[in-house]
Design a protein around this motif. Sequence first.
Motif, mmCIF file in Angstrom:
data_model
loop_
_atom_site.group_PDB
_atom_site.id
_atom_site.type_symbol
_atom_site.label_atom_id
_atom_site.label_comp_id
_atom_site.label_asym_id
_atom_site.label_seq_id
_atom_site.Cartn_x
_atom_site.Cartn_y
_atom_site.Cartn_z
ATOM 1 N N ASP A 139 0.823 -1.214 0.000
ATOM 2 C CA ASP A 139 0.000 0.000 0.000
ATOM 3 C C ASP A 139 0.858 1.267 0.000
ATOM 4 O O ASP A 139 0.355 2.360 0.277
ATOM 5 C CB ASP A 139 -0.935 0.021 1.217
ATOM 6 N N LYS A 140 2.150 1.095 -0.266
ATOM 7 C CA LYS A 140 3.121 2.201 -0.281
ATOM 8 C C LYS A 140 3.258 2.864 1.086
ATOM 9 O O LYS A 140 3.653 4.021 1.187
ATOM 10 C CB LYS A 140 2.759 3.261 -1.335
ATOM 11 N N ASP A 170 1.170 7.392 0.746
ATOM 12 C CA ASP A 170 0.774 5.998 0.546
ATOM 13 C C ASP A 170 -0.228 5.904 -0.615
ATOM 14 O O ASP A 170 -0.497 6.893 -1.295
ATOM 15 C CB ASP A 170 0.222 5.393 1.849
ATOM 16 N N ARG A 171 -0.788 4.727 -0.804
ATOM 17 C CA ARG A 171 -1.688 4.478 -1.935
ATOM 18 C C ARG A 171 -2.904 5.407 -1.919
ATOM 19 O O ARG A 171 -3.515 5.663 -2.958
ATOM 20 C CB ARG A 171 -2.130 3.012 -1.865
ATOM 21 N N TRP A 172 -3.268 5.876 -0.740
ATOM 22 C CA TRP A 172 -4.440 6.749 -0.621
ATOM 23 C C TRP A 172 -4.059 8.227 -0.586
ATOM 24 O O TRP A 172 -4.876 9.081 -0.274
ATOM 25 C CB TRP A 172 -5.236 6.374 0.644
#
Length: 198
Positions: A139-140, A170-172
């Motif tokens: 998810d980075k 991160d992914r978000w």
Amino acid sequence: MNKQKDDHTTRFCFAASRGDTATIEAMCDQGFDPNSSDYDQRTALMVASMKGNVDVVTKLLEYHADPNLTDMHGTTALMEATKNNHEDVAEILLEAGAHLSMSESQAASTLCQTVFDGDVLLLKRLLKAGIQVDAGDYDKRTAAHIAAAEGNVAAMRILAEGGADLSLKDRWGSSAKDEARRANAGKVSEYLSSLEQE
């Protein structure tokens, strides 16, 4: 032939675990390969590093033991020394060109778990051993994201001093600062703000 080699390897690794430099020296002088490994691909150098046997580690390196071999779990001698708090051994291995030989996902998982566990001493040792401080999981998410979510200022400080890029998202699209805000981690937010003002 193989049975004999296995027996010798077992004896060699046992000597490494006991700190028995005399046997190590005698076997290497007779032409035994210091990089021989057991069924788990563990070498005498990994065993000696795990046990913190400085003299054996030094001796094995003199006989050109490879500090960067990995066992079947992907663990190196340097990781063994680091995990088991043998900083003197880690120093010797680093001087010999050792590295942790971890993929980014392994590094991310190790760092994030260490921060989640609140083990700041292991975190310091991992950074000293050259782990990829900005390694992200699937998810980075990096160790800095975890430190923020956990409200762990000490871990965040160690990561920042270790050169972590605290602006990574991160992914978000969340940074460590966003994470700290979401977790109501006031002290982490204050620390991150103080870094921005420097």
